[in-house]
Design a protein around this motif. Structure first.
Motif, PDB file in Angstrom:
ATOM      1  N   ARG A 121      -3.937  34.758 -22.084  1.00  0.00           N
ATOM      2  CA  ARG A 121      -3.548  33.669 -23.141  1.00  0.00           C
ATOM      3  C   ARG A 121      -2.596  32.476 -22.333  1.00  0.00           C
ATOM      4  NH1 ARG A 121      -2.798  38.046 -26.979  1.00  0.00           N
ATOM      5  NH2 ARG A 121      -4.628  38.132 -28.309  1.00  0.00           N
ATOM      6  N   SER A 163      -9.180  30.796 -23.745  1.00  0.00           N
ATOM      7  CA  SER A 163      -9.759  30.922 -25.395  1.00  0.00           C
ATOM      8  C   SER A 163      -9.663  32.334 -25.659  1.00  0.00           C
ATOM      9  CB  SER A 163     -10.729  29.948 -25.862  1.00  0.00           C
ATOM     10  OG  SER A 163     -11.738  30.459 -25.128  1.00  0.00           O
ATOM     11  N   ARG A 164     -10.113  32.614 -26.889  1.00  0.00           N
ATOM     12  CA  ARG A 164     -10.414  33.906 -27.443  1.00  0.00           C
ATOM     13  C   ARG A 164     -11.684  34.236 -26.913  1.00  0.00           C
ATOM     14  NH1 ARG A 164      -9.925  35.810 -33.465  1.00  0.00           N
ATOM     15  NH2 ARG A 164      -7.650  36.026 -32.813  1.00  0.00           N
ATOM     16  N   GLN A 189     -13.338  33.219 -24.065  1.00  0.00           N
ATOM     17  CA  GLN A 189     -13.004  33.528 -22.642  1.00  0.00           C
ATOM     18  C   GLN A 189     -12.325  34.683 -22.276  1.00  0.00           C
ATOM     19  OE1 GLN A 189     -11.226  29.755 -22.081  1.00  0.00           O
ATOM     20  NE2 GLN A 189     -12.910  28.900 -20.703  1.00  0.00           N
TER      21      GLN A 189
END
Length: 223
Positions: free
Chosen positions: A123, A128-129, A131
């Motif tokens: 993060r 991103s979530r 990824q």
């Protein structure tokens, strides 16, 4: 009554067709189960509670009720909801969604096994979530859960025998038909047991070999 193996050789074409169909059903059901299980696990862990709650209920129902009952509901109960499936389609779908409930729990445990520090680091790098799931969690957890996935895949192969109750002409159904026609129940049932045992041994051996290869690859990557 004498033991007569010629009954099997006389019906080898029908038996071979049943074997092939059993393998096709098992492979298709396993692929569907893996896809459903992964999507359900992601939905449970990475969406809001309005999405996660029904997915959790789905897992509980699939794991908490017998596969035979689920199969009856799909095949015989489907027409009441406008879902008129052929025996083969109902069998593959039933096996896939049944397996999906178990695969979902395996995937969920795998996602949770990834150290939180790695997720936090990803993060901070701006990932991103999606990824993070794709590049951090998914590769690591697949190595961890591979034995459990292999074990569930083996269990699904045995459940294909249940499809004979909805007239799917897989191996069990073929063998039962031959036994009923010839009254050679000893020969046919013994052959069926040996075939399933051999098939399970082959699948288990392949899974163990894959585990070893993945393990060597993981160790190589750490050095």
């Amino acid at each position: 009554m004498s033991f007569n193996p010629a009954i099997l050789t006389d019906n080898w074409a029908a038996i071979l067709d049943g074997m092939v169909l059993t393998i096709v059903i098992w492979a298709a059901g396993t692929v569907i189960g893996l896809a459903v299980g992964l999507l359900v696990a992601i939905g449970q862990l990475f969406t809001n509670r309005w999405v996660a709650a029904p997915l959790t209920l789905y897992v509980a129902v699939m794991r908490g009720t017998p596969f035979l009952i689920q199969l009856f509901v799909i095949y015989y109960g489907g027409p009441f909801f406008g879902l008129d499936l052929s025996p083969l389609t109902a069998g593959i779908a039933g096996l896939g969604f049944y397996g999906g409930g178990y695969f979902a729990e395996i995937f969920r445990a795998g996602f949770l096994s990834v150290p939180p520090g790695q997720i936090e680091a990803a993060r901070m790098m701006g990932m991103s979530r999606f990824q993070i799931i794709r590049h951090v969690q998914l590769p690591q957890m697949l190595v961890i859960i591979l034995p459990a996935l292999a074990n569930m895949t083996v269990l699904l192969s045995k459940e294909t025998a249940v499809l004979s109750v909805i007239t799917v002409n897989e191996l069990t159904s073929v063998i039962q038909s031959i036994g009923s026609t010839t009254f050679a129940f000893a020969e046919t049932l013994l052959f069926l047991a040996v075939v399933y045992w051999a098939f399970l041994e082959i699948v288990t051996a392949a899974a163990r070999r894959l585990e070893k290869r993945v393990g060597r690859f993981t160790l190589r990557g750490q050095h």
